[in-house]
Design an enzyme around this catalytic site. Structure first.
Site, PDB file in Angstrom:
ATOM      1  N   GLU A 167     -10.975 -10.947  -5.560  1.00 48.60           N
ATOM      2  CA  GLU A 167      -9.547 -10.919  -5.257  1.00 48.60           C
ATOM      3  C   GLU A 167      -9.090 -12.187  -4.551  1.00 48.60           C
ATOM      4  OE1 GLU A 167      -8.875  -7.287  -3.045  1.00 48.60           O
ATOM      5  OE2 GLU A 167     -10.692  -7.537  -1.894  1.00 48.60           O
ATOM      6  N   HIS A 185       0.812  -1.214   0.000  1.00 48.38           N
ATOM      7  CA  HIS A 185       0.000   0.000   0.000  1.00 48.38           C
ATOM      8  C   HIS A 185       0.843   1.260   0.000  1.00 48.38           C
ATOM      9  CE1 HIS A 185      -3.149  -2.917   0.733  1.00 48.38           C
ATOM     10  NE2 HIS A 185      -3.864  -2.051   0.052  1.00 48.38           N
ATOM     11  N   ASP A 236      -4.541  -8.383  -4.855  1.00 46.11           N
ATOM     12  CA  ASP A 236      -4.709  -9.535  -3.975  1.00 46.11           C
ATOM     13  C   ASP A 236      -4.925 -10.817  -4.766  1.00 46.11           C
ATOM     14  OD1 ASP A 236      -4.329  -8.739  -1.271  1.00 46.11           O
ATOM     15  OD2 ASP A 236      -6.112  -7.494  -1.445  1.00 46.11           O
ATOM     16  N   CYS A 254      -9.774  -3.055 -10.631  1.00 46.92           N
ATOM     17  CA  CYS A 254      -9.304  -1.909  -9.839  1.00 46.92           C
ATOM     18  C   CYS A 254      -7.956  -2.178  -9.190  1.00 46.92           C
ATOM     19  CB  CYS A 254     -10.339  -1.500  -8.798  1.00 46.92           C
ATOM     20  SG  CYS A 254     -10.637  -2.756  -7.560  1.00 46.92           S
TER      21      CYS A 254
HETATM   22  C1  PEP Z   1      -6.632  -5.245  -4.953  1.00 43.16           C
HETATM   23  O1  PEP Z   1      -6.440  -6.131  -4.131  1.00 43.16           O
HETATM   24  O2  PEP Z   1      -6.324  -5.354  -6.158  1.00 43.16           O
HETATM   25  C2  PEP Z   1      -7.249  -3.988  -4.538  1.00 43.16           C
HETATM   26  C3  PEP Z   1      -7.545  -3.052  -5.416  1.00 43.16           C
HETATM   27  O3  PEP Z   1      -7.451  -3.805  -3.211  1.00 43.16           O
HETATM   28  P1  PEP Z   1      -6.300  -3.305  -2.207  1.00 43.16           P
HETATM   29  O4  PEP Z   1      -5.095  -3.006  -3.055  1.00 43.16           O
HETATM   30  O5  PEP Z   1      -6.829  -2.125  -1.490  1.00 43.16           O
HETATM   31  O6  PEP Z   1      -6.107  -4.503  -1.326  1.00 43.16           O
HETATM   32 MG    MG Z   2      -7.335  -6.017  -2.184  1.00 42.23          MG
END
Ligand code: PEP
Ligand code: MG
Length: 862
Positions: free
Chosen positions: A712, A470, A736, A783
């Site tokens: 995911e 993140h 994920d 996403c």
């Molecule tokens: C993902 O897992 O691709 C996602 C968009 O969620 P995050 O990155 O917030 O876990």
């Molecule tokens: Mg995710």
């Protein structure tokens, strides 16, 4: 800046102390030496006019602190103050602080811009650290290194100290981590243990104090004399003897070239070394890491600190209450450190994670606690003031060490001290640096990245972490060039060292040559003009050559980013990561606060659709107000929707807030980490419950709320046909999904090359989901980070994806990539990619299909 005046009977002494303090605090601190009498023969004595002159020489509106040696020095200083202009008198303080330690402590505090009162407190605390170190040794006999008997040589442990002589075998000496092991060992026995370095003559110090032991500065080959008294003196010495034989847990001759265990292998095949054994990288050294956010930046290395915080002038409560607040802050910091340790433990070697052991020891070190206690209970200071002065004084001892690596550990102490202050003052994590430049850190929490000053930080380099961590995602969101997984050597770089970060190549160059600096500048300019072209077209819809409309949406974490997304040309927000909205909150925000926050994001979008994802906490996104029991595999544990279902009250509260905003704006809701149909059914029931609760209260709700899920977890993709009738849309979270499909943790630099979202296995899961969506007439988007990768655009469109949600900064370029795509050709390309055998093969296919397309990003290991 506060000025200092040193009054001594001896001119040489005053000048010598001034020289020492200047060396510690830097040349900017104004120090006046007022020693001796103005006699040609150098007669000893003090002279008020000389003191007055020195005060005027160093005068500043911030005030002047005067330190004195003894007797008439005090009288001369008092007289000098009397002779001062009345308006200046109030800004001069005389302190009883010890001349040498006090001057050094005060100079350091003045150098970082502290107020006069804080500088005086620092001076006052200058001696207490030393006193605390020496106090436990008071009852022990003189250390006679040469005559020291072997452990067990004495039987009368109640009165006779036992001694042990050991030689330091560690290549880098007794630095923080081995010292921490010694402290842990000594603290485990009912014995008072002290350590002295017989070779350098430093010490003895209490073996319970990490500050004391590590700041002995013991080097390889030095003889340590360990003295113990008390019922378990013999056992304590035996344990320390064993530790020393085992090089305090470090392998023999651990060096930067030595191959490390498999866990330490980095993507470039080089071995990572721990911060504790990493040499300081020299000029021109290129540290290879993983590209995390594109672009290049050059600037001096900067570490995070708390910057100038407002410490209350006076304690807010009684000394006991101040102390209780400090204890709570120490505990909270220990919990943070343990969390960081646990999170790192899965991604780096155990030895690297053990760096945090030293941080924990700082929190219980009497060398810090004793002077803080004195400040709070004897001088009536606030806990924050006393703690900061104690940390500043102890850090000076580290600053004074000869070895540059050991000296650099002062930064660790200051950063832990800062964390405590943060809790004590109710502030968030440290987010400021001493000046503009390239931020270096072991890893960054999302809260730290979000709080960075975009104008001060040109680039980011982390020793650990992976490209879908993140921290990396947020760096991209902020448009900050970033490299992660650069290895522990990065952490040995001194503050202020010039660094060049290449976020495309994934490298950090230490003290780059002038032509390399110029090349970075040229690249920045070229990238800027390319980006300007794409931005000019960003507001228009993205339509493929053959007329298919693709939504280019944004992943955001708050109203500010939503505004930026609109400016970047976003057609809406495909993912609002609600967990980031409240990262700095001390408690779970209530329904009103959440509704206000989501409402602000919706308003910023000016009518564009908003997809709100329910809280996705857990694993690598710990929330301060949601303490989780520690889990062996947090990524496979209670996170995302699982956590929401385990705490339905919290999820209901969030759903009510979402529904309230959806009554007035085009909002839909999305659940993260869905693994089974049952979870989704239960989540849908909660949506109904939330709606009913609002209706009972007479609050307006939308006639219908679209509900979607993140795909995911591979199981969700595999049962997508069963999930589809229960949802309005799917959004594939490739970050994920890739992690779980390839069993490659997303924050782990060691498996970053494996965690490639373009692996055919991941593509097959997207394909299966897209087919289920199409059969049920549901929408499908992506996403995850791959949605912002221009190279992947034709492939995703070919798989049937029609919504791409990404970091706002890449929207213009991705929209351009959509415009360059022919949907029919993309379908053929997707078919070939699905049949490929590796991510590398898929990338080759894509590169061949888009030979001169918009800027593409390749990942390390391809
Ligand atoms: C993902 O897992 O691709 C996602 C968009 O969620 P995050 O990155 O917030 O876990
Ligand atoms: Mg995710």
């Amino acid at each position: 800046m506060v000025g200092l005046v040193l009054v001594s009977h001896s001119a040489k002494l005053a000048e010598g102390v001034a020289e020492l303090a200047t060396q510690m605090a830097g040349p900017d601190v104004r120090i006046g030496a007022a020693g001796g009498l103005d006699e040609p023969d150098g007669t000893l004595g003090t002279d008020a006019t000389k003191v007055l002159g020195a005060i005027e020489d160093v005068w500043s509106a911030d005030g002047v602190l005067v330190l004195m040696d003894l007797g008439s020095a005090v009288l001369s200083a008092e007289l000098a103050v009397d002779l001062l202009d009345e308006d200046r008198r109030g800004r001069v303080l005389l302190t009883e602080a010890p001349l040498v330690e006090g001057a050094v402590a005060a100079a350091v505090a003045a150098g970082i811009g502290e107020r006069l009162e804080v500088v005086a407190a620092a001076a006052h605390g200058g001696l207490t650290a030393k006193a605390a170190h020496l106090a436990p040794a008071a009852g022990a006999a003189e250390v006679d290194a040469a005559a020291a008997p072997a452990p067990g040589g004495s039987t009368d442990h109640e009165t006779q100290p036992e001694t042990l002589r050991v030689t330091v075998l560690n290549r880098l000496g007794l630095h923080a981590r081995p010292a921490a092991l010694l402290v842990r060992a000594a603290s485990g026995f009912d014995a008072d243990v002290t350590v002295a370095d017989a070779t350098s003559g430093c010490g003895p110090v209490s073996a319970r104090s990490l500050n004391g032991v590590a700041t002995l500065g013991a080097r390889r080959g030095d003889d340590l004399v360990v003295t113990a008294t008390g019922p378990q003196a013999t056992e304590a010495l035996a344990a320390i003897a064993r530790l020393a034989e085992e090089r305090f847990g470090e392998p023999e001759d651990l060096g930067p070239q030595e191959p490390e265990p498999a866990q330490a292998e980095r993507v470039d095949g080089r071995a990572a070394s721990s911060a504790s054994d990493a040499p300081v990288p020299g000029p021109g050294t290129v540290l290879a890491g993983v590209p995390a956010s594109p672009g290049a930046a050059v600037g001096p290395a900067r570490r995070l600190g708390r910057g100038a915080v407002q410490i209350p002038d006076a304690p807010t409560g009684e000394p006991a209450a101040e102390w209780a607040a400090l204890s709570a802050a120490l505990e909270a910091t220990a919990a943070d450190v343990l969390r960081a340790r646990a999170s790192l433990a899965g991604r780096a070697r155990a030895r690297d994670a053990a760096i945090f052991d030293a941080h924990l020891l700082f929190l219980e070190d009497e060398a810090l606690l004793a002077p803080t206690r004195t400040g709070v209970f004897d001088r009536g200071e606030s806990a924050a003031l006393a703690w900061r002065a104690a940390v500043a004084a102890a850090a000076q001892a580290w600053d004074a060490l000869e070895d540059p690596y050991q000296r650099a550990r002062a930064a660790d102490l200051r950063s832990v001290g800062d964390q405590v202050l943060g809790h004590l003052l109710g502030e968030g994590p440290a987010i400021s640096t001493a000046g503009p430049g390239v931020l270096i850190a072991p890893d960054l929490s999302p809260a730290q990245v979000v709080g960075l000053d975009r104008f001060a930080i040109a680039g980011v380099a982390c020793a650990y972490g992976g490209p879908t961590s993140h921290a990396a995602i947020l760096a991209r969101a902020l448009g900050l060039p970033a490299v992660v997984g650069a290895g522990a050597e990065l952490l040995a770089v001194a503050e202020g060292t010039l660094l060049a970060v290449d976020g495309d190549a994934g490298t950090v160059t230490v003290e780059p040559a002038p032509d390399a600096v110029a090349a970075v500048d040229r690249r920045r300019q070229a990238r800027d003009s390319e980006a300007a072209e794409a931005r000019a077209a960003a507001g228009r819809p993205a339509v493929t050559r053959d007329g298919e409309i693709v939504r280019g949406e944004a992943n955001v974490a708050g109203p500010g980013e939503a505004e930026a997304a609109v400016v970047a040309g976003a057609d809406g927000v495909g993912l609002l990561r609600t967990e980031f909205l409240f990262l700095a909150a001390a408690a779970m925000p209530d329904e009103d606060e959440q509704a206000a926050a989501y409402g602000a994001v919706a308003a910023a979008l000016q009518g564009r659709p908003l997809t709100i994802r329910t809280l996705d906490a857990g694993a690598d996104k710990p929330l301060p107000y949601l303490p989780m029991p520690s889990e062996a595999n947090p990524c496979l544990g209670v996170r995302g929707l699982r956590l929401g279902l385990a705490r339905p009250e919290q999820l209901l509260c969030q759903l009510r807030a979402v529904l309230r905003v959806a009554a007035a704006h085009p909002v839909r809701v999305m659940f993260p980490m869905v693994a089974t149909v049952d979870e989704l059914r239960r989540a849908r029931e909660l949506v109904d419950e939330a709606r009913a609760a609002l209706a009972t209260r007479g609050v307006a709700v939308p006639a219908r709320l679209e509900v979607g899920i993140m795909v995911e977890v591979p199981s969700a993709a595999l049962v997508a046909a069963k999930l589809a009738p229960l949802v309005d849309f799917f959004s594939v979270g490739t970050n994920d999904l890739t992690q779980y499909t390839l069993a490659a943790e997303r924050g782990n630099a060691g498996v970053a090359a494996l965690a490639d979202p373009l692996h055919p296995a991941v593509l097959q899961l997207i394909d299966r989901t897209a087919q289920a969506a199409a059969a049920a007439g549901r929408g499908i988007g992506v996403c995850g980070e791959v949605a912002g990768d221009c190279l992947a655009v034709p492939l995703l469109l070919g798989l049937g994806v029609r919504e791409l949600s990404m970091n706002p900064v890449v929207i213009p370029a991705v929209k351009q990539a959509v415009r360059a795509t022919d949907a029919a050709a993309a379908r053929r390309l997707a078919g070939e990619a699905l049949a490929a055998e590796s991510a590398a093969a898929v990338r080759e296919l894509l590169a061949a299909a888009v030979p001169s397309g918009p800027a593409t990003r390749r990942r390390a290991g391809d």
